[in-house]
Design a protein around this motif. Sequence first.
Motif, PDB file in Angstrom:
ATOM      1  N   TYR B 221       1.659  -9.569   8.462  1.00 59.08           N
ATOM      2  CA  TYR B 221       2.055  -8.266   7.924  1.00 59.08           C
ATOM      3  C   TYR B 221       3.212  -8.410   6.949  1.00 59.08           C
ATOM      4  O   TYR B 221       3.282  -7.735   5.934  1.00 59.08           O
ATOM      5  CB  TYR B 221       2.470  -7.329   9.057  1.00 59.08           C
ATOM      6  N   LEU B 222       4.136  -9.289   7.306  1.00 62.08           N
ATOM      7  CA  LEU B 222       5.295  -9.460   6.438  1.00 62.08           C
ATOM      8  C   LEU B 222       4.896 -10.063   5.104  1.00 62.08           C
ATOM      9  O   LEU B 222       5.344  -9.641   4.047  1.00 62.08           O
ATOM     10  CB  LEU B 222       6.336 -10.339   7.150  1.00 62.08           C
ATOM     11  N   GLY B 225       3.199  -7.458   3.141  1.00 60.12           N
ATOM     12  CA  GLY B 225       4.058  -6.377   2.705  1.00 60.12           C
ATOM     13  C   GLY B 225       4.949  -6.762   1.551  1.00 60.12           C
ATOM     14  O   GLY B 225       5.153  -5.998   0.630  1.00 60.12           O
ATOM     15  N   ASN B 226       5.489  -7.955   1.594  1.00 62.77           N
ATOM     16  CA  ASN B 226       6.357  -8.409   0.515  1.00 62.77           C
ATOM     17  C   ASN B 226       6.418  -9.923   0.562  1.00 62.77           C
ATOM     18  O   ASN B 226       7.162 -10.513   1.338  1.00 62.77           O
ATOM     19  CB  ASN B 226       7.756  -7.817   0.688  1.00 62.77           C
ATOM     20  N   ILE B 283     -11.071  -1.153   5.256  1.00 62.34           N
ATOM     21  CA  ILE B 283     -10.274  -0.188   4.498  1.00 62.34           C
ATOM     22  C   ILE B 283     -10.269   1.172   5.182  1.00 62.34           C
ATOM     23  O   ILE B 283      -9.232   1.818   5.324  1.00 62.34           O
ATOM     24  CB  ILE B 283     -10.805  -0.054   3.070  1.00 62.34           C
ATOM     25  N   PHE B 289      -5.216  -2.818   0.744  1.00 62.29           N
ATOM     26  CA  PHE B 289      -4.942  -3.923  -0.160  1.00 62.29           C
ATOM     27  C   PHE B 289      -3.474  -3.904  -0.526  1.00 62.29           C
ATOM     28  O   PHE B 289      -2.851  -2.889  -0.532  1.00 62.29           O
ATOM     29  CB  PHE B 289      -5.784  -3.794  -1.420  1.00 62.29           C
ATOM     30  N   LEU B 335     -11.277   7.241   0.653  1.00 58.38           N
ATOM     31  CA  LEU B 335     -10.190   6.868  -0.241  1.00 58.38           C
ATOM     32  C   LEU B 335      -9.607   8.096  -0.924  1.00 58.38           C
ATOM     33  O   LEU B 335      -8.393   8.251  -1.033  1.00 58.38           O
ATOM     34  CB  LEU B 335     -10.680   5.879  -1.302  1.00 58.38           C
ATOM     35  N   ALA B 336     -10.491   8.982  -1.390  1.00 56.59           N
ATOM     36  CA  ALA B 336     -10.018  10.176  -2.062  1.00 56.59           C
ATOM     37  C   ALA B 336      -9.220  11.037  -1.086  1.00 56.59           C
ATOM     38  O   ALA B 336      -8.140  11.529  -1.399  1.00 56.59           O
ATOM     39  CB  ALA B 336     -11.197  10.954  -2.634  1.00 56.59           C
ATOM     40  N   TYR B 339      -5.921   9.668  -0.525  1.00 59.65           N
ATOM     41  CA  TYR B 339      -5.045   9.902  -1.674  1.00 59.65           C
ATOM     42  C   TYR B 339      -4.406  11.262  -1.579  1.00 59.65           C
ATOM     43  O   TYR B 339      -3.198  11.423  -1.695  1.00 59.65           O
ATOM     44  CB  TYR B 339      -5.856   9.775  -2.959  1.00 59.65           C
ATOM     45  N   PHE B 340      -5.231  12.273  -1.349  1.00 60.11           N
ATOM     46  CA  PHE B 340      -4.682  13.628  -1.332  1.00 60.11           C
ATOM     47  C   PHE B 340      -3.760  13.825  -0.150  1.00 60.11           C
ATOM     48  O   PHE B 340      -2.806  14.574  -0.204  1.00 60.11           O
ATOM     49  CB  PHE B 340      -5.817  14.651  -1.305  1.00 60.11           C
ATOM     50  N   LYS B 347       3.684   8.453  -0.279  1.00 60.00           N
ATOM     51  CA  LYS B 347       3.455   7.038  -0.021  1.00 60.00           C
ATOM     52  C   LYS B 347       2.009   6.774  -0.401  1.00 60.00           C
ATOM     53  O   LYS B 347       1.102   6.948   0.373  1.00 60.00           O
ATOM     54  CB  LYS B 347       3.684   6.732   1.461  1.00 60.00           C
ATOM     55  N   ARG B 348       1.811   6.359  -1.598  1.00 58.23           N
ATOM     56  CA  ARG B 348       0.458   6.240  -2.121  1.00 58.23           C
ATOM     57  C   ARG B 348      -0.281   5.051  -1.518  1.00 58.23           C
ATOM     58  O   ARG B 348       0.190   3.938  -1.549  1.00 58.23           O
ATOM     59  CB  ARG B 348       0.541   6.086  -3.648  1.00 58.23           C
ATOM     60  N   LEU B 349      -1.455   5.300  -0.993  1.00 64.44           N
ATOM     61  CA  LEU B 349      -2.261   4.189  -0.506  1.00 64.44           C
ATOM     62  C   LEU B 349      -3.248   3.834  -1.600  1.00 64.44           C
ATOM     63  O   LEU B 349      -4.395   4.258  -1.571  1.00 64.44           O
ATOM     64  CB  LEU B 349      -3.003   4.621   0.772  1.00 64.44           C
ATOM     65  N   THR B 350      -2.794   3.132  -2.598  1.00 68.34           N
ATOM     66  CA  THR B 350      -3.728   2.792  -3.670  1.00 68.34           C
ATOM     67  C   THR B 350      -4.542   1.587  -3.257  1.00 68.34           C
ATOM     68  O   THR B 350      -4.504   0.547  -3.865  1.00 68.34           O
ATOM     69  CB  THR B 350      -2.962   2.470  -4.978  1.00 68.34           C
ATOM     70  N   VAL B 351      -5.232   1.757  -2.200  1.00 63.02           N
ATOM     71  CA  VAL B 351      -6.116   0.768  -1.597  1.00 63.02           C
ATOM     72  C   VAL B 351      -5.507  -0.639  -1.644  1.00 63.02           C
ATOM     73  O   VAL B 351      -5.932  -1.473  -2.383  1.00 63.02           O
ATOM     74  CB  VAL B 351      -7.499   0.755  -2.297  1.00 63.02           C
TER      75      VAL B 351
END
Lengths: 344, 351, 496
Positions: B221-222, B225-226, B283, B289, B335-336, B339-340, B347-351
């Motif tokens: 996860y780490l 994440g970064n 997903i 992602f 996914l949509a 997004y909404f 906190k956008r989950l842009t996949v």
Amino acid sequence: MNVSRSRMFLRSKVFQLLVLSAIVFAITTLISPGWVNPHNIRRLMDNMVITGIFLTAVAPLLMSGVIDFSGSSMAVLSQVIFVMLFEATGLPWGLVALIAIICGGVIGLINAFFVVKLNLMAFIVTMAMATVLAGIASWLTRNVITPLNATSFTDLSTIWVFDIIPVFFIFFAILIIIYSWILMKTTFGRSVIMCGGNQTAARLAGLNPKRIRTILFINSGMIASIAGILHSAQTRSANASGGLGMNMPHMTAFIASILGGVSFFGGSGALAGAFMGVVLIELLAYALLVMGLPAAVTGLLNGILLLVAMTIDQVAMSMRMKKLGLKSHGSGGGGAVMPGTAKT
Amino acid sequence: MGKVSGNLTASSTNNYAKVHPLKRAMRTKAFPLLVLFALMVIFFSIFPQIHVGPHAIFLRARTFWRILEALSVTGLLTIGAGMLIVSGGIDLSNGSVGSLAGVILATGVSANGWPWWVAVIVAVLASGIVGFLNAVIINELKLPAFVVTLAMAAAIPAVSLFMSRNEIGTFMGQINFRNSTLEAIGRHRIGEANTAALVVLALFVIYGVILARTKFGRTLYLMGGNRAAARLVGINEKRISYFLYINCAVLAGLAGLLNATRVGLAGAQVLVGEQFTGITAAILGGISFGGGSGGLGGAFMGIVVIRTFAQGTAISGASPYLTAPASGALLLLALAFDYFNTSRTNKRLTV
Amino acid sequence: MGQFLEFRNISKSFPGVKALDDVSFRAESGRILALLGENGAGKSTLLKIMSGDYIPDEGSVVLNDEVMNFVSPHDAIVKGISVIYQERQLMMALSVMENVFAGDLPNHNGVVDKAKLKAETKALIDKFGLAIQPETPVMLLPVAHQQMVEIMKAYRRNSKVIAFDEPTAPLTDTEITVLFDLIRQLKEDGKIVIYVSHRMKEIYDITDDVIVLKDGKFVSNMVTQDTVEGDLIKAMVGRDIGDTYANLDRNDTYGDVVLEVKNLTTNAISDVSFTLRQGEVLGFAGLVGSGRTEVARAIFGADPIISGALKFEGEDFLPKTPKDAIDKGIALCPEDRKEQGLVLHRSIEDNVCMPVLDKLAKFFFLNVKKCHKLTVDAIKKYDIKTPTVDKMVVELSGGNQQKVILGRWTSEAFNSKLIILDEPTKGIDVKTKAEIYQMVCDFAKQGMAVIFISSELTEVINVADSIAVMNNGRIAGVVDRKDATEESVLALAMLH
């Protein structure tokens, strides 16, 4: 550094691919001398048409920084719609084709909604779309091959100029020339490349990447439809589980584009190089066929070609970033860099 | 001013308890999927009875065992891919790798006359090698994982085809083979339950626990994440990356083997559709992602939902052709919706 | 002629930090204005307001009596303001002429008029007397020429205001001369030119007036030729530090030598040498880009070392990865805490336990209780404001985020022998800053060696025991706290 004109740079990519193609041609002829006959050349060109048309769908999007993987499935669905609608209604094939193409445009718009408006990852969205489209095509035909009885149309695929060049190839060539011209010579075309090259700079210059990418998605859908329709003329049928879906011409177009100098990261390249890329890949595929190897070996070669092209592209990209004064993309290794997600 | 170390505020009496586990479970993606699953069960228990007839029974044990069995192959693919995505990577080739394993098994047993266990070992080894290759190219050449595995996905079927030449030398698209031992293994049942499916379920639990509760899992996860921060605390991301790619490929190999033994045939592209379902499920289940979130529980529920939907619609008399596009559409909608949902919390989950 | 750009009472705050406080001044055409100030004085914020990237909380920007309300950076450009940043915003694969005229390509009904494009670009190039061909891809140009392209872009847009942000960093002396000729040409053409730089020599070379900012406030407006360097530096520093530093409970006993660095050279630094003892706080001062972070990263094994010798606790030490350094007990709190320090969407607990997962696991399984305890200890020790250990760090304020990172390296499970703090108080409110200063002193008291990197001069010279001043990748000098003044340190950092 001495002046070297951008055109010369591109020409060199075209030249390299030309040389490679010539080599492939030579080797094949050595191994199977009899292969250079009108029949084979016509078939080869037929193949190039289908794959090549996808260039005008895939390459502009790639130049603007976005990937579209739904092309082949769109082509299959269009083909199915075209043939089934024609057989069912008896309307003139031109009209039916128009309807199918418009459908393609609408699908492109839907893609654009998810990728451009919602800013989702292009690769996932277009792949999901691909399964949806392919599935609908299968459902419509129940996986039965539907014959196309539009002789006035299908016969076009059997007309050969100088007895060798299919009419469709001429159409394809004209299409490539038109798109090439648009990309190189019009303000719209230049904005396409600008959007991919440096989004911030593009926006600062007043361009609208969102609008441009939406247009390109619609274009991609329509072109895919055209490809599917042309293919139905070549095979005189619609086949939801046939070669069009299997061979994934949009992938070939994608690989050809990168081979031809369109950067995976957007912002550069031209159709000329991509065109030569298609020539090379199709020639290679046909050569393998001639030598008795199965079609899937081309997959192997395409895979290798893609990796080689990407390495070159990646190196070029880090050079570019270094020149801009930026540290190179840290996320390149091991991470899932998704360049198709150009942030709009 | 003076010393500012320590504090005597009221908060020092708080033990900073973690959020109640039930509450935390409810916040994961698995939970809404569980609800969706329940709703589907209810719907499909009723609808087919009305639409098709009284014999179209959904709600019985057999249905669920079937669902479990159907999702076992996909499950193996999902576990491997899911772990990778959590850590920030991706593998688009594991469908092809699985197919390769199946082909190796089929050719080995029927054409080359290997004992079945030899074929199995070779198949697994081959899968591992492909995974290793992926890892090498991604980590050493620093090419994007997405492209590398895509290229691999294009290349591997060729190898499969090469292996599947028959006596005359033509390349077979599909190979049929029969081996009673293998079939017995693949189709073995404990009561109504398919043993292999139970094993896959167990693997989900094992990997899920590893991901959620072990040091190794936490490291994934780490990393996802970064990656830069992970490196700067001493995490050896390269070594982990190698492991994950090989793991994914080997699991895919097992998936291919399982599939081949059940169906009695193998082919170069057999598992490609399953691969995409696997990623979709992951997903849907909350593995995004860019990594760093989600878990195998969610991924599992994702597959369950997709398969239940498929089973339910089949019993309802719908065309089987519609299941694949339905899951694609389901993914897009999810996914949509996501997004909404999250753009509100920014906190956008842009996949 | 006679145009002017006025900033009227501009204020801008960010969470915890007031970047600009009631700043007012005026730039006129025909005179090049320098904007001077230390790091954090507010220069970049001011530039970003000019370019439309930020909207001021209060005050307004006025260009020739027209109040500027930018809706986007593009709007700022349209209204006549161009800011040329250090990172060039160019489209690399495209030609010079296309970059210069991007968005406004000369055309007939959508078809690009290439001849006109080329001619107009050439005219611009000739006007400035440059040796560039319009059709060359920008990618192939040397950096200096790329900058020229940026300037031509601004000129082509008929920008009334052109601002430069540290333009000479990547240039050679000859290229600087060419650049300055160009800038003087802009001045003659009646443009308003604003020049941000740290290089004294250049300020005196090319600017007519100087504005000094300090801590977000306007300090003074001077005529360059009439001012002595020393006065400029004095204007940039010199502040009332109050009791914050006087009240620090410092450490005064040093132990053995912990770190010996000899002639350390990497891509970004050359010949860096220093020693560090237990209980000592060594500050690193210098301008942005002077190499301080690079020294830290080299010691931590994050960047490759080209040459030099390191000794840690008496033994030869050559770290190749961060793990090597961590195993020895070296800790690094990175400069950019969000990009490199924290995993933003994970909990405080995860972030605190990150480097010591090995120690918290028994047979692979994480001992949840131990992790929890470790985190709670850190929260209490550093007074991190959070109701629970599960809160995602992205939701914490900057100060609390920094505390998480500090907590990570100073827990029961990690015995820090040397802790490197890179810009630990960046973007943090004053109260928390004071807490952090005391923490640094506490670390020293516990016997740790501390490296304290900061761009805030006041902070560095008042917290550290001695200060190594870096300039252009080298150590320009080491000053003891007793002898250090902001002026002397700044002089070392800025002057050659």
